[in-house]
Motif scaffolding. Structure first.
Motif, PDB file in Angstrom:
ATOM      1  N   TRP A   1       0.907  -1.117   0.003  1.00  0.00           N
ATOM      2  CA  TRP A   1      -0.242   0.035   0.421  1.00  0.00           C
ATOM      3  C   TRP A   1       0.925   1.607   0.084  1.00  0.00           C
ATOM      4  O   TRP A   1       0.479   2.005  -0.732  1.00  0.00           O
ATOM      5  N   CYS A   2       1.961   0.783   0.642  1.00  0.00           N
ATOM      6  CA  CYS A   2       2.712   2.378   1.036  1.00  0.00           C
ATOM      7  C   CYS A   2       3.315   2.718  -0.433  1.00  0.00           C
ATOM      8  O   CYS A   2       3.362   3.668  -0.210  1.00  0.00           O
ATOM      9  N   GLN A   3       3.927   1.600  -1.437  1.00  0.00           N
ATOM     10  CA  GLN A   3       3.836   1.974  -2.509  1.00  0.00           C
ATOM     11  C   GLN A   3       3.576   2.371  -3.355  1.00  0.00           C
ATOM     12  O   GLN A   3       3.304   3.344  -4.232  1.00  0.00           O
ATOM     13  N   ASP A   4       2.096   1.336  -3.187  1.00  0.00           N
ATOM     14  CA  ASP A   4       1.312   2.524  -4.642  1.00  0.00           C
ATOM     15  C   ASP A   4       0.963   3.781  -4.211  1.00  0.00           C
ATOM     16  O   ASP A   4       0.618   4.704  -5.010  1.00  0.00           O
ATOM     17  N   ILE A   5       0.764   4.417  -3.343  1.00  0.00           N
ATOM     18  CA  ILE A   5       0.421   5.789  -3.129  1.00  0.00           C
ATOM     19  C   ILE A   5       1.548   6.314  -2.792  1.00  0.00           C
ATOM     20  O   ILE A   5       1.280   7.804  -3.133  1.00  0.00           O
ATOM     21  N   GLY A   6       3.164   6.248  -2.784  1.00  0.00           N
ATOM     22  CA  GLY A   6       3.688   6.828  -3.190  1.00  0.00           C
ATOM     23  C   GLY A   6       4.966   7.567  -2.064  1.00  0.00           C
ATOM     24  O   GLY A   6       5.918   8.328  -1.988  1.00  0.00           O
ATOM     25  N   VAL A   7       4.795   6.545  -0.926  1.00  0.00           N
ATOM     26  CA  VAL A   7       5.235   6.787   0.279  1.00  0.00           C
ATOM     27  C   VAL A   7       7.567   6.308   0.036  1.00  0.00           C
ATOM     28  O   VAL A   7       7.082   5.238  -0.973  1.00  0.00           O
ATOM     29  N   GLU A   8       8.033   6.647   0.557  1.00  0.00           N
ATOM     30  CA  GLU A   8       9.379   6.552   0.232  1.00  0.00           C
ATOM     31  C   GLU A   8      10.698   6.032   1.111  1.00  0.00           C
ATOM     32  O   GLU A   8      11.515   4.737   0.738  1.00  0.00           O
ATOM     33  N   GLU A   9       9.373   5.717   2.689  1.00  0.00           N
ATOM     34  CA  GLU A   9      10.171   5.055   3.586  1.00  0.00           C
ATOM     35  C   GLU A   9       9.304   4.798   4.740  1.00  0.00           C
ATOM     36  O   GLU A   9       8.361   5.056   5.092  1.00  0.00           O
ATOM     37  N   LEU A  10       9.009   3.753   5.434  1.00  0.00           N
ATOM     38  CA  LEU A  10       8.673   2.354   5.859  1.00  0.00           C
ATOM     39  C   LEU A  10       9.525   2.102   7.220  1.00  0.00           C
ATOM     40  O   LEU A  10       9.818   1.616   6.645  1.00  0.00           O
ATOM     41  N   THR A  11       8.858   3.011   8.113  1.00  0.00           N
ATOM     42  CA  THR A  11       9.680   1.885   9.409  1.00  0.00           C
ATOM     43  C   THR A  11       8.819   1.554  10.342  1.00  0.00           C
ATOM     44  O   THR A  11       7.516   2.011  10.450  1.00  0.00           O
ATOM     45  N   LEU A  12       8.898  -0.149  10.790  1.00  0.00           N
ATOM     46  CA  LEU A  12       8.057  -0.845  10.965  1.00  0.00           C
ATOM     47  C   LEU A  12       9.107  -1.448  13.025  1.00  0.00           C
ATOM     48  O   LEU A  12       9.942  -1.950  12.853  1.00  0.00           O
ATOM     49  N   TYR A  13       8.468  -1.133  14.004  1.00  0.00           N
ATOM     50  CA  TYR A  13       7.981  -1.500  15.761  1.00  0.00           C
ATOM     51  C   TYR A  13       7.875  -2.479  15.679  1.00  0.00           C
ATOM     52  O   TYR A  13       6.341  -3.004  15.880  1.00  0.00           O
ATOM     53  N   THR A  14       9.056  -3.311  15.531  1.00  0.00           N
ATOM     54  CA  THR A  14       8.986  -4.904  15.408  1.00  0.00           C
ATOM     55  C   THR A  14       9.146  -5.697  16.635  1.00  0.00           C
ATOM     56  O   THR A  14       8.578  -6.533  17.180  1.00  0.00           O
ATOM     57  N   PHE A  15      10.196  -5.438  17.847  1.00  0.00           N
ATOM     58  CA  PHE A  15      10.742  -5.601  18.303  1.00  0.00           C
ATOM     59  C   PHE A  15      11.401  -4.886  18.831  1.00  0.00           C
ATOM     60  O   PHE A  15      12.750  -4.033  19.542  1.00  0.00           O
ATOM     61  N   SER A  16      10.749  -4.120  20.451  1.00  0.00           N
ATOM     62  CA  SER A  16      11.289  -3.491  21.491  1.00  0.00           C
ATOM     63  C   SER A  16      12.648  -3.892  22.638  1.00  0.00           C
ATOM     64  O   SER A  16      12.245  -5.073  22.703  1.00  0.00           O
ATOM     65  N   THR A  17      13.331  -3.361  22.887  1.00  0.00           N
ATOM     66  CA  THR A  17      14.170  -3.722  24.273  1.00  0.00           C
ATOM     67  C   THR A  17      13.563  -4.051  25.576  1.00  0.00           C
ATOM     68  O   THR A  17      13.784  -5.151  25.841  1.00  0.00           O
TER      69      THR A  17
END
Length: 318
Positions: A63-79
């Protein structure tokens, strides 16, 4: 029948949102919350919730690529996640290894030139996860069309603390003048490679907090924040588009307020500031309500009057 009707309504709403959106944020950050609660609500164990959440992650990337977002950051595992039961974390680490290899080898990743990067204290992770990270980063390191940051063993305050320590050490050793410390000095110490300022943070699952996520890049940029109730595995494209709309409203509000401030200052600034203020008003004029929009002749009159005032006061001073 109810499910069929719901799907029709959701599809119509998604089309409406798609038409309403006119642009896209450059950098979207997502807190992938609610995987374990989703699993419990369906009578499953936590690993199944994480696996379903990984499917959502793949869709969001598209979806991000479809609308033109250039960077995606995913909070996957915290300390803080290290404090969870070992069996939960081990299952999640296995899934991370699987998905990192899968992403690194996926045709769509290479076709769209996606650069995969891990941010955080990755040295704290098991060796097998570190090896998977190295593999994904190496396979995609030459790409620059889209950046996918995966926050692993991540803590926003701990990164800022490490950056502050680095600055203090350089000052103590005489390699850095305290008077010359600037934003770039901090950013260079936060991550190995630059990260864009965050424009939008999305958090599902009903929690309304950003949980120490990218504080330097999000708070400093006054990022828009979108909270919603579905668990991450249930997060839909409609939810995503609502988040993008939240960003657009925030951006529009910023432009409108900027134009209002510039317009208010037009009659009380210096000649150089006047030109800048007029430029701002002209750029963002359309973001103001119709009743507040000045016409070009009005702007010209204000500038001429201000210019006459400056000239006369200058002659008087002479």
């Amino acid at each position: 029948m109810k499910r069929w009707l719901r799907e029709r309504v959701d599809a119509a709403y998604e089309r409406l949102l798609s038409r309403e959106i006119s642009g896209a944020p450059t950098h979207v950050a997502v807190i992938q919350d609610g995987n374990r609660r989703y699993a419990r609500s369906n009578g499953d164990d936590a690993p199944e919730g994480h696996r379903e959440g990984a499917k959502t992650t793949e869709r969001v990337l598209e979806w991000c690529q479809d609308i033109g977002v250039e960077e995606l950051t995913l909070y996957t595992f915290s300390t803080e996640n290290f404090n969870r039961p070992d069996e939960q974390n081990e299952a999640l680490f296995d899934l991370l290894c699987e998905k990192l290899h899968e992403f690194a080898d996926a045709d769509r990743v290479h076709e769209n030139e996606v650069c995969i990067r891990a941010i955080g204290e990755t040295e704290l992770l098991p060796d097998r996860v570190q090896h998977a990270i190295e593999y994904a980063e190496r396979r995609t390191q030459e790409y620059d069309q889209f950046v996918l940051n995966i926050a692993l063993a991540y803590g926003g305050r701990s990164r800022l603390l490490e950056a502050a320590r680095g600055v203090a050490e350089d000052v103590e050793q005489g390699d850095l003048d305290p008077a010359e410390i600037d934003v770039e000095d901090i950013e260079r110490r936060l991550y190995d490679r630059p990260i864009r300022d965050v424009d939008l943070i999305i958090r599902p699952a009903g929690e309304e907090r950003t949980s120490n996520f990218l504080p330097w890049h999000a708070n400093g940029n006054e990022a828009a924040v979108f909270f919603c109730t579905p668990y991450w595995p249930e997060f839909s494209k409609t939810d995503f588009l609502r988040g993008i709309r939240t960003y657009e409203h925030r951006a529009e509000s910023w432009r409108r307020n900027r134009a209002r401030r510039a317009l208010a200052l037009l009659g009380a600034v210096s000649d150089a500031e006047l030109a800048e203020a007029k430029s701002v008003v002209e750029r963002f004029r359309d973001s103001l309500p119709t009743a507040e929009q000045p016409d070009p002749e009005e702007l010209e009159t204000i500038q001429n009057e201000q210019g006459d005032g400056i000239d006369s006061s200058s002659r008087a001073a002479d």
